[in-house]
Each structure stands twice: as C-alpha cells, then as structure tokens.
Design a protein around this motif. Structure first.
Motif, PDB file in Angstrom:
ATOM      1  N   ILE A  99      -8.599   5.083   1.189  1.00 34.27           N
ATOM      2  CA  ILE A  99      -9.964   4.578   1.346  1.00 34.27           C
ATOM      3  C   ILE A  99     -10.087   3.197   0.711  1.00 34.27           C
ATOM      4  N   PHE A 100      -9.487   3.019  -0.467  1.00 37.51           N
ATOM      5  CA  PHE A 100      -9.457   1.689  -1.086  1.00 37.51           C
ATOM      6  C   PHE A 100      -8.819   0.678  -0.133  1.00 37.51           C
ATOM      7  N   TYR A 101      -7.714   1.095   0.494  1.00 37.92           N
ATOM      8  CA  TYR A 101      -7.006   0.182   1.390  1.00 37.92           C
ATOM      9  C   TYR A 101      -7.876  -0.237   2.564  1.00 37.92           C
ATOM     10  N   VAL A 102      -8.537   0.708   3.192  1.00 37.35           N
ATOM     11  CA  VAL A 102      -9.367   0.386   4.362  1.00 37.35           C
ATOM     12  C   VAL A 102     -10.523  -0.535   3.961  1.00 37.35           C
TER      13      VAL A 102
ATOM     14  N   TYR B 155       0.829  -1.215   0.000  1.00 36.22           N
ATOM     15  CA  TYR B 155       0.000   0.000   0.000  1.00 36.22           C
ATOM     16  C   TYR B 155       0.862   1.264   0.000  1.00 36.22           C
ATOM     17  N   ILE B 156       1.856   1.318   0.849  1.00 34.03           N
ATOM     18  CA  ILE B 156       2.699   2.510   0.975  1.00 34.03           C
ATOM     19  C   ILE B 156       3.509   2.771  -0.298  1.00 34.03           C
TER      20      ILE B 156
ATOM     21  N   PRO C 147      -5.968  10.619  -2.991  1.00 39.44           N
ATOM     22  CA  PRO C 147      -6.753  10.536  -1.752  1.00 39.44           C
ATOM     23  C   PRO C 147      -7.615   9.286  -1.668  1.00 39.44           C
ATOM     24  N   ASN C 148      -7.916   8.696  -2.809  1.00 42.59           N
ATOM     25  CA  ASN C 148      -8.739   7.482  -2.806  1.00 42.59           C
ATOM     26  C   ASN C 148      -7.961   6.256  -2.349  1.00 42.59           C
TER      27      ASN C 148
ATOM     28  N   ASP D 188      -4.964   9.529   3.956  1.00 42.73           N
ATOM     29  CA  ASP D 188      -3.544   9.443   4.303  1.00 42.73           C
ATOM     30  C   ASP D 188      -2.764  10.451   3.459  1.00 42.73           C
ATOM     31  N   PRO D 189      -2.107  11.420   4.081  1.00 49.51           N
ATOM     32  CA  PRO D 189      -1.367  12.423   3.300  1.00 49.51           C
ATOM     33  C   PRO D 189      -0.133  11.848   2.616  1.00 49.51           C
TER      34      PRO D 189
END
Length: 191
Positions: A104-107, A41-42, A100-101, A94-95
């Motif tokens: 949200i996709f990750y969560v 993800y990161i 920005p999506n 997450d900055p």
C-alpha cells in the motif's frame, strides 16, 4: 446534429499531436518510475532497512501506533492513508512482501511521485525548456537514488517532493494566493 459536432471535436482533441505527446510522457514517466523502483520495493526488508530506518516509524504509524520518534510523529498523512486503504481493502495486499502495509505504501508513493514527475515536466516546459530537456530533467528526478528509495520503501518523502514542487510552481507563476491556501497542508509533509 450537435452531438456529431461534439464527437468530431472530441476526436480532434484525442488525435491532436499535443494530446498524444502528453499521453506518451505520462506513460513514459510511469514506465520509468516502475522500472526504477520495483526492485527496491521487492527487496526491501523491514528487519534490515539498510539506512532506511525511518520506514519502521511509518510502518508503526500505518498500524495506528503513533508513539514513535518525535519528528516522525507529525508526518502522519501518508501513514494515515495507508491505514485507511488497508482498513477498507482499497488496494490488494502483495503476498510477496513481509508487511501488508508495504504494498500500500508503494502504490501511494508511486502515485504521488508520478504526479510529481509529471508536474516537474510541465514546470520545466513553463521555464521555456524544450521537450527533450524537460523530459531529461524529469528522468534525472525519477532515476535519482533518493526518489528510488522514497518510492520503493515505506517512506513519506514523496509528498515532500510534491510539496516543494507546488511551492516552486506557485512562486514562479506568482500564484501567492494559492500558496497561502496550500502552505498549511504542505507543512505537514515534513516538519
């Protein structure tokens, strides 16, 4: 007096070995899944997806642009959820990510995959596998490369994995009425 019996009954449930084992498994699944997917993800770059090019389609759909590749257009459930979560600021952004999506996709995919992994664990137990074998099978699912990519990148395949498991559960447990109810919804996972 009834309240004392209810409290003591709740205490017995909360301290039972089975309940504690289930809580342990849930925390283990969440821990393993987070440790396996967070680096993906990161370090995911939407400009250079390295084989995860479908993520661009789903990012566009999450922004309300549905004029994308024909097959991706019908997989709108998770991108629509991302759009709603971003619109109503239900999940902090997450900055550290480019889009920005992405957080949200990750969560969302993390939650769906956690539910899938726990259901897989319960499914393995229903097949009369012992605790360790069921947990081992669940770990194989969590640490598999497709699962890591599906959770760590903006993909919709986590819902597809859950759909396959629901179909298997309904079929093995002979719950065909439930299958007929869920099937139209599950078809939307991947056409």
């Amino acid at each position: 007096m009834n309240l004392i019996y209810k409290i003591s009954g709740l205490k017995k449930i909360l301290l039972s070995e089975r309940f504690l084992k289930e809580i342990f498994v849930i925390f283990l699944i969440i821990n393993f899944l987070f440790n396996a997917t967070y680096q993906q993800y990161i370090h995911f770059d939407i400009e250079d997806p390295r084989g995860a090019g479908d993520a661009n389609y789903y990012q566009s759909m999450a922004n309300g642009e549905y004029n994308v590749y024909q097959l991706a257009r019908y997989r709108f459930l998770i991108p629509s959820l991302v759009y709603l979560f971003r619109k109503y600021s239900l999940i902090p952004i997450d900055p550290g990510t480019q889009d920005p999506n992405q957080s949200i996709f990750y969560v969302i995919t993390f939650f769906i995959t956690s539910v899938t992994a726990y259901c897989l664990y319960r499914f393995n137990l229903s097949l009369k596998l012992n605790f360790y074998s069921s947990l081992f099978g669940t770990c194989i699912f969590i640490f598999s490369r497709p699962t890591i990519i599906n959770v760590g990148t903006p993909h919709i395949d986590s819902f597809y994995n859950l759909s396959i498991l629901v179909i298997m559960l309904c079929t093995v447990n002979k719950k065909l009425n439930y299958l007929s109810i869920f099937l139209p919804f599950l078809i939307l996972s991947k056409i």
